[in-house]
Design a protein around this motif. Structure first.
Motif, short mmCIF file in Angstrom:
data_model
loop_
_atom_site.label_atom_id
_atom_site.label_comp_id
_atom_site.label_asym_id
_atom_site.label_seq_id
_atom_site.Cartn_x
_atom_site.Cartn_y
_atom_site.Cartn_z
N THR A 185 37.53 37.77 53.51
CA THR A 185 36.46 37.05 54.50
C THR A 185 35.54 35.77 52.51
N VAL A 186 35.42 35.33 53.28
CA VAL A 186 34.60 34.66 52.41
C VAL A 186 33.04 35.26 51.73
N ALA A 187 32.51 35.74 52.21
CA ALA A 187 32.07 36.79 51.85
C ALA A 187 32.31 37.94 50.18
N GLU A 188 33.47 38.86 50.85
CA GLU A 188 34.42 38.82 49.89
C GLU A 188 34.69 38.23 48.61
N ASN A 189 35.04 37.43 49.24
CA ASN A 189 35.87 36.79 48.02
C ASN A 189 34.71 35.71 47.06
N ASN A 190 33.41 35.53 47.43
CA ASN A 190 31.85 35.15 46.33
C ASN A 190 31.68 37.08 45.99
N MET A 191 32.10 38.19 46.43
CA MET A 191 31.97 39.39 45.96
C MET A 191 32.63 39.55 44.17
N PHE A 192 34.23 38.92 44.88
CA PHE A 192 34.83 39.02 44.22
C PHE A 192 35.17 38.63 43.21
N ARG A 193 34.51 37.37 43.20
CA ARG A 193 33.94 36.19 41.98
C ARG A 193 33.04 37.41 40.61
N LYS A 194 32.29 37.52 41.55
CA LYS A 194 31.12 37.76 40.91
C LYS A 194 31.39 38.38 40.28
N TRP A 195 32.38 39.43 40.20
CA TRP A 195 33.00 40.94 39.90
C TRP A 195 33.97 40.55 39.07
N GLY A 196 34.01 39.40 38.44
CA GLY A 196 34.97 38.68 37.54
C GLY A 196 37.00 38.56 37.55
N ALA A 197 36.75 39.32 39.21
CA ALA A 197 38.42 39.08 39.48
C ALA A 197 38.40 37.18 39.20
N ASP A 198 39.73 37.46 38.80
CA ASP A 198 40.70 35.79 39.24
C ASP A 198 41.42 35.41 40.43
N LEU A 199 42.41 36.92 40.65
CA LEU A 199 43.09 36.88 42.01
C LEU A 199 43.04 38.02 43.01
N LEU A 200 43.87 37.20 43.52
CA LEU A 200 43.70 38.69 44.51
C LEU A 200 45.17 39.33 44.92
N SER A 201 45.28 40.56 44.74
CA SER A 201 47.04 41.44 45.28
C SER A 201 46.24 42.28 46.20
N MET A 202 47.65 42.20 47.40
CA MET A 202 47.19 43.98 47.68
C MET A 202 48.92 44.49 47.33
N THR A 203 49.37 44.59 46.35
CA THR A 203 50.56 45.63 46.02
C THR A 203 49.93 46.30 44.56
N LEU A 204 49.74 45.92 43.72
CA LEU A 204 49.75 45.81 41.81
C LEU A 204 49.34 47.54 42.10
N CYS A 205 47.48 47.27 42.83
CA CYS A 205 47.60 49.18 42.64
C CYS A 205 47.73 49.88 43.84
N PRO A 206 48.43 51.34 43.79
CA PRO A 206 48.12 52.04 42.36
C PRO A 206 49.40 52.06 41.78
N GLU A 207 50.29 51.22 41.77
CA GLU A 207 51.69 50.87 41.20
C GLU A 207 51.61 50.26 39.25
N VAL A 208 50.46 49.76 39.69
CA VAL A 208 50.39 49.98 37.52
C VAL A 208 49.82 51.15 37.36
N THR A 209 49.05 51.74 37.81
CA THR A 209 48.38 53.18 37.27
C THR A 209 49.01 53.91 37.27
N LEU A 210 50.08 54.64 38.31
CA LEU A 210 51.78 55.51 38.72
C LEU A 210 52.22 55.19 37.54
N ALA A 211 52.83 53.83 37.17
CA ALA A 211 53.71 53.49 35.86
C ALA A 211 53.11 54.55 35.13
N LYS A 212 52.10 53.90 34.58
CA LYS A 212 51.45 54.54 33.45
C LYS A 212 51.47 55.60 33.09
#
Length: 288
Positions: A185-212
């Motif tokens: 949602t727009v409200a979620e977008n605004n929150m994510f932007r304040k957190w410092g997120a530049d991009l959204l994904s649905m698949t990067l996590c936890p794949e990156v954590t498991l690989a490490k």
């Protein structure tokens, strides 16, 4: 994870092998020599699809479609643990992941290539570790450090590959992974932007954590397919439009991957591979 005896002599016995985890039909433009398909069993169940093994320019490569080759597995239901474990079982020392991203920033536009450097995991329903105490899982707990989240040396090879092909790739970006499959949602977008997120994904996590956690050198090559709904200046993209954008730029992703595979295969990675394994062992807790 099974106990491993690590020493300097391992440098001479660990050949680089590159796993590629990406979108459906990932393998169709990638011509593999001595191509073989394997149905791999893991303690965590079945991977998303068969693993396709072979060689590209003399480099050993293993391909896996993250959502299945028919794209019939939704993001939450992907068996990320089985996928990464299967890559490890096939002997992969690296994973090059392809991901689709949506933009939370004015200066990141559809069609952009991104090599992210940081992640925020906002998922809630996905198994985050191999060490879950279940029957068949490795014993103990692994408190894996996540700084840096990606292998910087592998990221640099993706950047070099894009540059050599005259494709601009942004070498920085913080990706927030949301649960999906719905959009935010727009409200979620605004929150994510304040957190410092530049991009959204649905698949990067936890794949990156498991690989490490598996001791695998991991980097992501992302394609921006759309602007998120916070951006009032652009009409909200439909799923069909997002798929169209991905297919339009898929050859670019493929070409960068092919070039990066050759770069990685030409270098000695023994020390990096050893350090990735030591990182896991040194952060492993077990009463024995």
């Amino acid at each position: 994870m099974e106990e491993e005896t690590l020493s300097l002599t391992d440098k001479e016995t660990i050949p680089a092998k590159i796993g590629v985890i990406g979108e459906a039909s990932l393998d169709s433009p990638l011509l593999l020599k001595d191509r073989m398909e394997y149905a791999v069993c893991t303690p965590f169940g079945k991977p998303s699809d068969v693993l396709i093994d072979g060689e590209i320019d003399g480099v050993r490569v293993c391909l896996l479609s993250r959502n299945g080759r028919q794209h019939d597995i939704m993001p939450t239901n992907i068996n990320y643990r089985a996928n990464v474990w299967a890559m490890r079982k096939m002997g992969c020392t690296h994973i090059l992941a392809t991901n689709t991203f949506s933009s939370l920033r004015d200066d990141i536009h559809p069609g952009s290539l991104i090599i992210p450097h940081e992640v925020i995991d906002h998922t809630t329903r996905r198994a985050q570790s191999f060490y879950d105490g279940a029957v068949g899982s490795p014993l103990g707990v692994c408190h894996i450090p996540m700084n840096p989240a990606f292998c910087d040396r592998t990221r640099q090879h993706l950047l070099s590959a894009a540059s050599d092909l005259d494709f601009h790739a942004q070498f920085k970006g913080t990706v927030l992974t949301m649960e999906g499959p719905r959009y935010s949602t727009v409200a979620e977008n605004n929150m994510f932007r304040k957190w410092g997120a530049d991009l959204l994904s649905m698949t990067l996590c936890p794949e990156v954590t498991l690989a490490k956690e598996a001791g695998i050198l991991y980097a992501s090559l992302g394609l921006v397919t759309n602007m998120e709904c916070w951006c009032a200046q652009q009409q909200i993209a439909t799923t069909h439009e997002i798929i169209y954008t991905f297919r339009k730029y898929a050859p670019t992703l493929q070409n960068v991957l092919l070039s990066a595979i050759k770069y990685i295969g030409d270098e000695d990675w023994a020390e990096d591979i050893l350090k990735a394994k030591v990182l896991v062992c040194s952060n492993f807790a077990n009463s024995k």
